[in-house]
Structures are given as structure tokens and as C-alpha cells.
Design an enzyme around this catalytic site. Structure first.
Site, PDB file in Angstrom:
ATOM      1  N   HIS A 474      -4.758  -0.603   2.946  1.00 38.20           N
ATOM      2  CA  HIS A 474      -3.326  -0.570   2.644  1.00 38.20           C
ATOM      3  C   HIS A 474      -2.668   0.683   3.222  1.00 38.20           C
ATOM      4  O   HIS A 474      -1.674   0.598   3.945  1.00 38.20           O
ATOM      5  CB  HIS A 474      -3.123  -0.631   1.130  1.00 38.20           C
ATOM      6  N   GLU A 475      -3.217   1.837   2.883  1.00 37.13           N
ATOM      7  CA  GLU A 475      -2.599   3.082   3.332  1.00 37.13           C
ATOM      8  C   GLU A 475      -2.680   3.240   4.852  1.00 37.13           C
ATOM      9  O   GLU A 475      -1.774   3.791   5.471  1.00 37.13           O
ATOM     10  CB  GLU A 475      -3.246   4.277   2.629  1.00 37.13           C
ATOM     11  N   HIS A 478       0.209   1.726   6.532  1.00 41.19           N
ATOM     12  CA  HIS A 478       1.371   2.624   6.622  1.00 41.19           C
ATOM     13  C   HIS A 478       1.224   3.577   7.821  1.00 41.19           C
ATOM     14  O   HIS A 478       2.197   3.873   8.522  1.00 41.19           O
ATOM     15  CB  HIS A 478       1.505   3.447   5.343  1.00 41.19           C
ATOM     16  N   GLU A 503       6.518  -1.933   2.117  1.00 34.90           N
ATOM     17  CA  GLU A 503       5.136  -2.281   1.785  1.00 34.90           C
ATOM     18  C   GLU A 503       4.630  -3.518   2.531  1.00 34.90           C
ATOM     19  O   GLU A 503       3.432  -3.817   2.487  1.00 34.90           O
ATOM     20  CB  GLU A 503       4.991  -2.503   0.278  1.00 34.90           C
ATOM     21  N   TYR A 613       6.912  -3.687  -4.644  1.00 35.21           N
ATOM     22  CA  TYR A 613       5.524  -4.082  -4.379  1.00 35.21           C
ATOM     23  C   TYR A 613       5.355  -5.594  -4.478  1.00 35.21           C
ATOM     24  O   TYR A 613       4.702  -6.211  -3.628  1.00 35.21           O
ATOM     25  CB  TYR A 613       4.576  -3.355  -5.333  1.00 35.21           C
TER      26      TYR A 613
END
Length: 683
Positions: A474-475, A478, A503, A613
Site C-alpha cells: 500500500h505505502e 504512494h 488512496e 479510505y
């Protein structure tokens, strides 16, 4: 706020006109305009550089503010502002980022002070009435004529006091920084005997420090807290730990948060909005609180019967345990029961052996696999930078190249393990924007992924739980958003998109940790390198729907708590959280705790916007199932198109328009509800 809307929309128009008049200006590929990011600054250097940066940028604003209103133009006003913002963004983060990662408390304190000064300066620049009037003077130009925000800007200029808004904004900024500083410096730990930690694996116990009398020290950092809450058989140990975890910074941060709620409400009213949530939602896809409420209520109604069924099953598991252990059954699920029995559900219903599973996810193997997958999918090449200048020996730096052209398009740092004083969650920090400089050359975007995965110890490598692998993916999504963007202005670089769209790219890429091929690429046994067995892999993948109701109902709780707090002028934060927990989740908050005192999203840019989210997940699943899953999850053609349409655009295109372009249709909710195991969305 109105300046922000107007400048942002006008710059989008400038980009379109510039590309039409001079195509080369929008496609520059020479990525050699960069600044030097230093991580060895002393507290005094941080202080002096902060003052110097503020003076430099203030001079630009003074020059714009002194222009004859009749002489303002796109070049001497908007582009001058854009260039100043770029210089500011390129230099700011060497000053305010060390507060999250530096090993020196003195440097962290100096960085926090710098952040306060810079944040106060942000308020000052956003409240420059002279600059405001010169931006408004652009109304007759072809670029700005069509923007309705001009009328809105003129109206707002008549009914609010710049001075009052400025003062309130500074208070909000300072309090938010104080809240985060308290969290970063939080270092509570509990001590337990080995018997009190029954159920936890040797790999967990071997990673704990011991006291002089042989007890184990359990901190409230994620690598300690979550495994204990999921695996420890001793209810009293879980109760003590959960109580401590949701009491972090309770005394000081409860006061701060409740004051922030009052100030945000006041700010919204000064600017002509009914409440803070409507104020921040103005620039989001959702637009207003009514749309958010409808979205959350629709989702809650679909989840409610699923949640009831799952709670009843968990109660049955708990009743059985109490009978076996000879304990009294209290007839309810407590906050310290929930993660433990949700883990039990995975074991009982899906036979997922977590002790065995973790052995196949050493962080080194996961990292190599993750990087390999992202490279193949997006057409990139990552190269480790040897002897890089970093802030800690455990930090790595990578250079990112376009595989086809060989052009270096960015750099990223990986800082994966906890240490004292470090930021306690997992996050991507943009350190330098990727956009065009005043000379037409592209600035090198730089980002850092900061996480808190279990540290390796003597004889034991760092092993990840599967949910940590998901967090990693997930990160890093980004990070890719930050580095792949190809925008003209820093205002739109990377993740500078609508909050309820930001997101989407990272959530979309979480899906790879639930697919067999990528899971095999990022796993092997830490002892002998053997592949993860197919039967274990299949059980893991099947368990994706485990606890769907309760997991998503918790997201509804947090989203509704956030909306409730930010549609009021004052609130008892602990009471609001407890009410929504009981009403929606059916599980009481532990008396004497206040989860919101450590709910950093409420001061980290998600105030009034935590619903993002769930909102973003609707679109991320639409993309995954209708594009990647259909064409092949490792299909490089789809990956490169995704990179071009979604990642490269940054915030220069509205989120909904990007979705329509990539999907070749309007986005819909079907994939979202189907993935959750719920009925097809109603039309």
C-alpha cells in the site's frame, strides 16, 4: 481556501493552454533539475535555513503584492507563485522531515520547531490580502473567465476577516504539530512473564527486550502490539495492552483534539461554511457531508447483517474458550477480544496457520519481490544507491529509471524498522516534487517510505505478518504515485490529488498480495529458501473474505466518528467514539480509554475526510477487477497505461476524469461490493 481553489483551477487551465501553444513545454524529459537533500543538519542549521527560506519566499509574495493591479498577468502572478511554491517545496522537507526519523532528539525538536514556523508561514502566505486581490484581478483573462470560484472569492472577501482567519489557522497548525509530536515521542511499555504471553511464537518473544528480573518488555509499537492482540491466549494480558494502546497521549491529546474541533468549526463559519467537514469536502469528489453520509449509510446497511452474523460466531468461539479454560463467560465481545477472535476465525474457518505463514515472509525477500513486481508492472528499473547519504544506517536509497528510455525519473528511501523517537506508523513522505522548474527542466521527485516492521535480531530475521506485507504494498503505491507523476507545477505533483482519490493507486496495488503469482515472488522460507506450499497459499487467499463485516464496519465507525466530530462546534471525543463503536460495531470501547487521542489521521490531513479510505476503495477495486484481473495482473501493457493515465497525471486532472479515461466508462461500485462478499450494488 478560495485562493487555493482559484489558483489550482487556473493552473490546470494554464497547463492546457501551454501544451496547446508549445507542446514541448509539457513533455520535457530532462530530469536533471534537483536540489541536494541533506540529512546531517544540526539544530542551528535547521533554524537558520528555516528563517532564510521564509525570507526568500516572503520576498516573492511581497513583489506580487506590490504589483499595480492593472499590470498583473499569468506570468508575473500565477507563474511567479508556482515557481515560489516549487522552491519552497523543494527545500522545506530537509527541515520538517527529520522530526519523524532523526535519531537525535535535539534534531527532532529543532525540526518540529521549524515545522511550526513553516506552517505559520503557510498561513501567512495563504492570508495575503494583497496577493489575493491580484489573483482576483486576473478575472478578465481568457484563462480565468470561466471559473465560478471568482465570484465565490469576491463574496468571501467581503464577509471574513483575513486577520481572524489567519490567527485561527495558526492555532490549528500549532496544535496539530503538538499532537503529532506527542505521538512520536510516546514510549510506553508493559512487562509480562512468559506465561502471560502464552500463545505467542518464539520469533515474537526473541524480538523482545527483557527486564533485569527476566520479564518481557512489550512496547505499544505496531510490531509488538498487533501480534500480541491477535495471538496471546491470556485475556488479561490483552486487556492491559489494549487499554494502554488506546490511552496513548490521552491526557494531552484529548485536550488538543477537542480544541482543534472548536477552532476548525470557527474557521469554517468564518469562511461561510456550515461546518468543517463541508469546508474540507468542497474540493473532494464527494463535495459535501450529505453525499458522504449517504455513501456510509448505504455501505452500513449492506454490512449490518454480515456483522451480526460474524459477532455471533465470535461469541460462540469465546463461550467455548471460557468453558475449556474454566473462566466466566460475560456474554459480550470486548475491545481486547476482537482482534484475538478475528484471528481465531481465520484459523478455524480457513485453517490459516499464522505461525507457519510468517516464516515465509522475511522482510528482505518481501522487499526484493515487491520491487521486482512494481518494476515489471510499471516499466521501471530500481537501482540500489551504494554509500548513499541517509539519516540512519538501516535506511536504503534507490534510483528509479524508466526501463525503455533509461531516464532517471526519481529516487526513494526505505526506512523499515522501529527505533526510539521515530514516526510510529507506516507512511509515504514526499520529500521533493516532480515537476518542471523555471528553466523548463524537470525536477527529480524524491519520496521516503517509513514503516515499523519487526527489527531483525541475533539469530532471527525480520519476519512479516501478511497484513504487514499488504501495508508495505500500500505505502509503496504512494511512493510510485509520487515518483511517476509528470506534472508542470508542484501544486499537482504526485499525491496532490483530491483526498478521497489519493488512496486509489495504493489501495489498488494491495490486491497483488492476495494473488498467487505475486505472493510466490515475494516469499520463501527464511531458513532454507523453500517456496510457500500451495495449500497454505490457497488458504491464505481464501481468507481474504474473513471478517469482512467487522473489518469494514470498523472503517464505517472511524469514518462516522470523524464526520460527527467535524460537523459539530465542540465534542466529547471519547464519548463520540464509544457511541459509534457500540451502535455500529456492537462492541463497547474500553472504559477510561480514548482512541481518538492517538487517531493521527484527524490531525494529519484526513480531518472530515477519513471516509476516503472506503470511498477510494470503490474505485481501486473497479480498476483492479475490470482492468488488471481481466487482462492479467502482471500485464505490462495495462500497467504502463495505468502509469500514464493515473500516476503521471498527479493532481493536474480531476480524479473522476482520470477514472473515466482509464476505465473507458463511468466508474461503478459493483466490484467493491462483490469483493466484500456483499450483494451487487443497487442502481
Amino acid at each position: 481556501f478560495v485562493i487555493k481553489i482559484f489558483v489550482r483551477k487556473t493552473l490546470q487551465k494554464v497547463m492546457v493552454l501551454s501544451a496547446a501553444q508549445s507542446p514541448a513545454a509539457g513533455v520535457t524529459t530532462d530530469c536533471n533539475y534537483r536540489t541536494t537533500l541533506r540529512w546531517d543538519l544540526t539544530p542551528n542549521q535547521i533554524k537558520n535555513m528555516t528563517e532564510s527560506l521564509i525570507q526568500t519566499i516572503r520576498k516573492v509574495y511581497n513583489n506580487i503584492g506590490s504589483l499595480d493591479v492593472e499590470q498583473v498577468s499569468i506570468d508575473n502572478t500565477l507563474k511567479a507563485l508556482a515557481n515560489a511554491k516549487l522552491k519552497y517545496a523543494a527545500q522545506r522537507h530537509v527541515l520538517d522531515f527529520p522530526q519523524y526519523v532523526s535519531t537525535s532528539k535535539e534534531v527532532r525538536m529543532a525540526s518540529t520547531k521549524a515545522d511550526k514556523k513553516l506552517s505559520d508561514f503557510d498561513v501567512e502566505t495563504s492570508m495575503r490580502e494583497d496577493v489575493f486581490q491580484r489573483v482576483i484581478a486576473l478575472q478578465p483573462t481568457p484563462v480565468s473567465r470561466t471559473f465560478h470560484t471568482v465570484e465565490m472569492s469576491e463574496q468571501c472577501g467581503n464577509f471574513f476577516s483575513f486577520k481572524e482567519v489567519k490567527n485561527v489557522s495558526k492555532l490549528i497548525s500549532d496544535l496539530s504539530i503538538n499532537f503529532n509530536q506527542n505521538m512520536n515521542e510516546e514510549n510506553t511499555y508493559l512487562t509480562f512473564t512468559e506465561k502471560e504471553l502464552s500463545g505467542l511464537a518464539d520469533s515474537y518473544l526473541n524480538g523482545l527486550e527483557k527486564t533485569a528480573d527476566g520479564q518481557y518488555k512489550v512496547t505499544l509499537a505496531y510490531p509488538h502490539y498487533y501480534p500480541l492482540m491477535k495471538r496471546c491466549h491470556v485475556a488479561e494480558t490483552r486487556r492491559k495492552t489494549e487499554t494502554a494502546f488506546h490511552s496513548r497521549c490521552k491526557e494531552e491529546n484529548t485536550v488538543i483534539l477537542e480544541r482543534l474541533i472548536e477552532l476548525r468549526s470557527k474557521m469554517a463559519q468564518l469562511l461561510g461554511f456550515s461546518n468543517h467537514a463541508n469546508y474540507v469536502l468542497e474540493m473532494n469528489m464527494a463535495k459535501n457531508t450529505n453525499n458522504v453520509a449517504c455513501f456510509l449509510d448505504q455501505f452500513y446497511e449492506k454490512l449490518k447483517p454480515v456483522g451480526v452474523k460474524e459477532r455471533n460466531y465470535i461469541l460462540a468461539l469465546k463461550k467455548r474458550d471460557c468453558a475449556i479454560q474454566g473462566r466466566a463467560f460475560d456474554g459480550q465481545i470486548n475491545a481486547w477480544d476482537l482482534p484475538y477472535y478475528m484471528n481465531q476465525v481465520e484459523q478455524v474457518k480457513f485453517a490459516v496457520d499464522k505461525d507457519k505463514l510468517i516464516e515465509y515472509f522475511p522482510v528482505k525477500v518481501v522487499t526484493e519481490g515487491l520491487l521486482s513486481i512494481y518494476q515489471d508492472l510499471l516499466g521501471l528499473t530500481f537501482k540500489h544507491v551504494n554509500n548513499a547519504h541517509v539519516w540512519h544506517d538501516n535506511v536504503s536509497l534507490y534510483s528509479v529509471l524508466d526501463t525503455t528510455t533509461g531516464e532517471e525519473i526519481g529516487q526513494f528511501y526505505l526506512d523499515l524498522h522501529p527505533r526510539e523517537g521515530k514516526y510510529g506508523h507506516a507512511a509515504c513522505f514526499g520529500l521533493q516534487p516532480g515537476c518542471l522548474g523555471p528553466d523548463g527542466k524537470r525536477m527529480m521527485p524524491v519520496a521516503a517510505l517509513v514503516a515499523n516492521f519487526t527489527s531483525p535480531t541475533k539469530g532471527w530475521p525480520s519476519l512479516l505478518q501478511h497484513h504487514e506485507v499488504e501495508t508495505f504494498f500500500h505505502e509503496f503505491g504512494h511512493v510510485m504515485h509520487e515518483l511517476c507523476s509528470r506534472t508542470t507545477f508542484s501544486e499537482f505533483s504526485g499525491t496532490m490529488v483530491e483526498t478521497d482519490f489519493v488512496e486509489v493507486p495504493s489501495q489498488m496495488l494491495e490486491n497483488w498480495v492476495w494473488e498467487k503469482e505475486p505472493l510466490k515472488r515475494m516469499s520463501c522460507h527464511y531458513k532454507d529458501g523453500s517456496p510457500i506450499p500451495d495449500n497454505l497459499l490457497n488458504k491464505l487467499i481464501a481468507s481474504r473474505v474473513a471478517n469482512t463485516g467487522l473489518l469494514n464496519l470498523r472503517q464505517v465507525v472511524l469514518s462516522k466518528v470523524d464526520q460527527s466530530l467535524h460537523t459539530q462546534s465542540q465534542a466529547d471525543t471519547a464519548a463520540v467514539f464509544a457511541k459509534h463503536c457500540q451502535d455500529i460495531l456492537g462492541i463497547p470501547a474500553t472504559p477510561g480509554t480514548n482512541m481518538t487521542a492517538s487517531f493521527s489521521h484527524l490531525v494529519g490531513g484526513y480531518d472530515g475526510q477519513y471516509y476516503s479510505y472506503l470511498w477510494s476503495e470503490v474505485y481501486s477495486l473497479d480498476i483492479f477487477f475490470n482492468c488488471f484481473k481481466k487482462e492479467g495482473i502482471m500485464n505490462p501493457k495495462v500497467g504502463k497505461e495505468y502509469r500514464r493515465v493515473i500516476l503521471e497525471a498527479g493532481g493536474s486532472v480531476d480524479g473522476r476524469d482520470m477514472l473515466k479515461t482509464f476505465l473507458a466508462r463511468e466508474p461503478c461500485q459493483d466490484a467493491f461490493f462483490q469483493c466484500k462478499g456483499l450483494a451487487k450494488a443497487e442502481t
